[in-house]
Motif scaffolding. Sequence first.
Motif, PDB file in Angstrom:
ATOM      1  N   SER A  83     -12.032  12.500   2.614  1.00 25.35           N
ATOM      2  CA  SER A  83     -10.805  11.982   1.977  1.00 25.35           C
ATOM      3  C   SER A  83      -9.564  12.636   2.580  1.00 25.35           C
ATOM      4  CB  SER A  83     -10.834  12.265   0.465  1.00 25.35           C
ATOM      5  OG  SER A  83     -11.934  11.628  -0.148  1.00 25.35           O
ATOM      6  N   LEU A  84      -9.665  13.938   2.862  1.00 26.69           N
ATOM      7  CA  LEU A  84      -8.507  14.684   3.367  1.00 26.69           C
ATOM      8  C   LEU A  84      -8.184  14.365   4.828  1.00 26.69           C
ATOM      9  CD1 LEU A  84      -8.996  18.190   1.686  1.00 26.69           C
ATOM     10  CD2 LEU A  84      -7.473  16.324   1.000  1.00 26.69           C
ATOM     11  N   ALA A  85      -9.024  13.565   5.480  1.00 26.64           N
ATOM     12  CA  ALA A  85      -8.676  13.100   6.838  1.00 26.64           C
ATOM     13  C   ALA A  85      -7.356  12.331   6.767  1.00 26.64           C
ATOM     14  CB  ALA A  85      -9.787  12.206   7.390  1.00 26.64           C
ATOM     15  N   ILE A  86      -7.094  11.674   5.634  1.00 29.93           N
ATOM     16  CA  ILE A  86      -5.824  10.942   5.470  1.00 29.93           C
ATOM     17  C   ILE A  86      -4.661  11.936   5.445  1.00 29.93           C
ATOM     18  CG2 ILE A  86      -4.469   9.506   3.862  1.00 29.93           C
ATOM     19  CD1 ILE A  86      -7.108   8.038   3.169  1.00 29.93           C
ATOM     20  N   ALA A  87      -4.867  13.066   4.758  1.00 26.67           N
ATOM     21  CA  ALA A  87      -3.813  14.094   4.702  1.00 26.67           C
ATOM     22  C   ALA A  87      -3.585  14.722   6.075  1.00 26.67           C
ATOM     23  CB  ALA A  87      -4.199  15.175   3.692  1.00 26.67           C
ATOM     24  N   ALA A  88      -4.635  14.745   6.889  1.00 23.15           N
ATOM     25  CA  ALA A  88      -4.515  15.355   8.222  1.00 23.15           C
ATOM     26  C   ALA A  88      -3.692  14.480   9.170  1.00 23.15           C
ATOM     27  CB  ALA A  88      -5.902  15.609   8.819  1.00 23.15           C
ATOM     28  N   VAL A  89      -3.644  13.167   8.904  1.00 17.69           N
ATOM     29  CA  VAL A  89      -2.902  12.285   9.820  1.00 17.69           C
ATOM     30  C   VAL A  89      -1.596  11.751   9.227  1.00 17.69           C
ATOM     31  CG1 VAL A  89      -5.033  11.539  10.976  1.00 17.69           C
ATOM     32  CG2 VAL A  89      -4.103  10.139   9.147  1.00 17.69           C
ATOM     33  N   ALA A  90      -1.410  11.886   7.901  1.00 18.49           N
ATOM     34  CA  ALA A  90      -0.207  11.322   7.281  1.00 18.49           C
ATOM     35  C   ALA A  90       0.396  12.320   6.299  1.00 18.49           C
ATOM     36  CB  ALA A  90      -0.556  10.020   6.550  1.00 18.49           C
ATOM     37  N   GLU A  91       1.650  12.637   6.500  1.00 18.28           N
ATOM     38  CA  GLU A  91       2.366  13.506   5.554  1.00 18.28           C
ATOM     39  C   GLU A  91       2.968  12.611   4.477  1.00 18.28           C
ATOM     40  OE1 GLU A  91       3.656  16.369   3.474  1.00 18.28           O
ATOM     41  OE2 GLU A  91       2.524  16.857   5.285  1.00 18.28           O
ATOM     42  N   LEU A  92       2.556  12.802   3.233  1.00 23.21           N
ATOM     43  CA  LEU A  92       3.066  11.950   2.149  1.00 23.21           C
ATOM     44  C   LEU A  92       4.189  12.688   1.421  1.00 23.21           C
ATOM     45  CD1 LEU A  92      -0.259  10.538   0.608  1.00 23.21           C
ATOM     46  CD2 LEU A  92       0.943   9.829   2.675  1.00 23.21           C
ATOM     47  N   PRO A  93       5.443  12.213   1.543  1.00 24.15           N
ATOM     48  CA  PRO A  93       6.553  12.916   0.904  1.00 24.15           C
ATOM     49  C   PRO A  93       6.531  12.802  -0.619  1.00 24.15           C
ATOM     50  CG  PRO A  93       7.352  11.018   2.156  1.00 24.15           C
ATOM     51  CD  PRO A  93       5.872  11.063   2.342  1.00 24.15           C
ATOM     52  N   ALA A  94       7.128  13.804  -1.273  1.00 24.54           N
ATOM     53  CA  ALA A  94       7.199  13.844  -2.742  1.00 24.54           C
ATOM     54  C   ALA A  94       7.787  12.544  -3.275  1.00 24.54           C
ATOM     55  CB  ALA A  94       8.059  15.025  -3.178  1.00 24.54           C
ATOM     56  N   GLY A  95       7.241  12.110  -4.409  1.00 27.68           N
ATOM     57  CA  GLY A  95       7.773  10.915  -5.071  1.00 27.68           C
ATOM     58  C   GLY A  95       7.138   9.618  -4.625  1.00 27.68           C
ATOM     59  N   MET A  96       6.306   9.663  -3.583  1.00 26.53           N
ATOM     60  CA  MET A  96       5.648   8.424  -3.139  1.00 26.53           C
ATOM     61  C   MET A  96       4.692   7.905  -4.204  1.00 26.53           C
ATOM     62  SD  MET A  96       4.517   8.555   0.860  1.00 26.53           S
ATOM     63  CE  MET A  96       3.918   6.877   1.039  1.00 26.53           C
ATOM     64  N   GLN A  97       4.499   6.589  -4.230  1.00 28.34           N
ATOM     65  CA  GLN A  97       3.554   5.936  -5.144  1.00 28.34           C
ATOM     66  C   GLN A  97       2.411   5.396  -4.290  1.00 28.34           C
ATOM     67  OE1 GLN A  97       4.128   5.108  -8.600  1.00 28.34           O
ATOM     68  NE2 GLN A  97       6.053   6.253  -8.689  1.00 28.34           N
ATOM     69  N   VAL A  98       1.200   5.873  -4.556  1.00 27.01           N
ATOM     70  CA  VAL A  98       0.039   5.498  -3.731  1.00 27.01           C
ATOM     71  C   VAL A  98      -1.032   4.858  -4.606  1.00 27.01           C
ATOM     72  CG1 VAL A  98      -1.763   6.372  -2.172  1.00 27.01           C
ATOM     73  CG2 VAL A  98       0.516   7.413  -2.124  1.00 27.01           C
ATOM     74  N   LEU A  99      -1.562   3.731  -4.141  1.00 28.45           N
ATOM     75  CA  LEU A  99      -2.665   3.055  -4.833  1.00 28.45           C
ATOM     76  C   LEU A  99      -3.969   3.360  -4.105  1.00 28.45           C
ATOM     77  CD1 LEU A  99      -3.830   0.790  -6.780  1.00 28.45           C
ATOM     78  CD2 LEU A  99      -3.335  -0.819  -4.944  1.00 28.45           C
TER      79      LEU A  99
END
Length: 206
Positions: free
Chosen positions: A52-68
């Motif tokens: 699952s954290l492979a997504i975190a390794a390639v994409a920085e998600l900034p605070a306040g984002m809404q993710v489905l």
Amino acid sequence: MEVVLKYFSDFTPKQLDQFSTLAPLYREWNEKINVISRKDIDALYEKHVLHSLAIAAVAELPAGMQVLDLGTGGGFPGIPLAIFFPEVQFHLVDSIGKKIKVVEAVAEALNLTNVTTAHSRVEDIKNRKFDLVVSRAVAPLKDLWRWSKPLVKKGAPAERPSGLICLKGGDLAQEISESGCRPKMVNIHKIFPEEYFMEKFVVAVK
């Protein structure tokens, strides 16, 4: 847990505690409701959490984002990502009620205030838009994109992740061709050189 710490080291004490609590929590729930295959529960941190954290390794998600998290199953990739990005809001959706029950219990036990859940089919989500949709091996890319597209906010800044990011495995040539998308692909094995990730990819469609 060691396999996660091999690749990520800057967790807060709270995040470390949340990640280490995942194994006992899922073990306990798995005895009541089978959300993770019996043979995988022992490799939870590699096959589910690190994957699952492979997504975190390639994409920085900034605070306040809404993710489905579309078709979250037992909470992957949504739960590990919600621990990793405590300032990002995650909405975890699955059409199977008992799986959502487990996800709700896990999120509550971990005190994940940035997680909401819904027992719903993705087609039934109305009046809501998200910055990003994430998913793990739920359906062919053409279906994932068809479901995601109406739910993604338009006009995201170029530098911010938007659209769909999914975790896929195997030979994806035909699936990509049928989807009509031109995704960006990252070989997970290059980020986490473990044997399990040999044929696994992060696939992103803007």
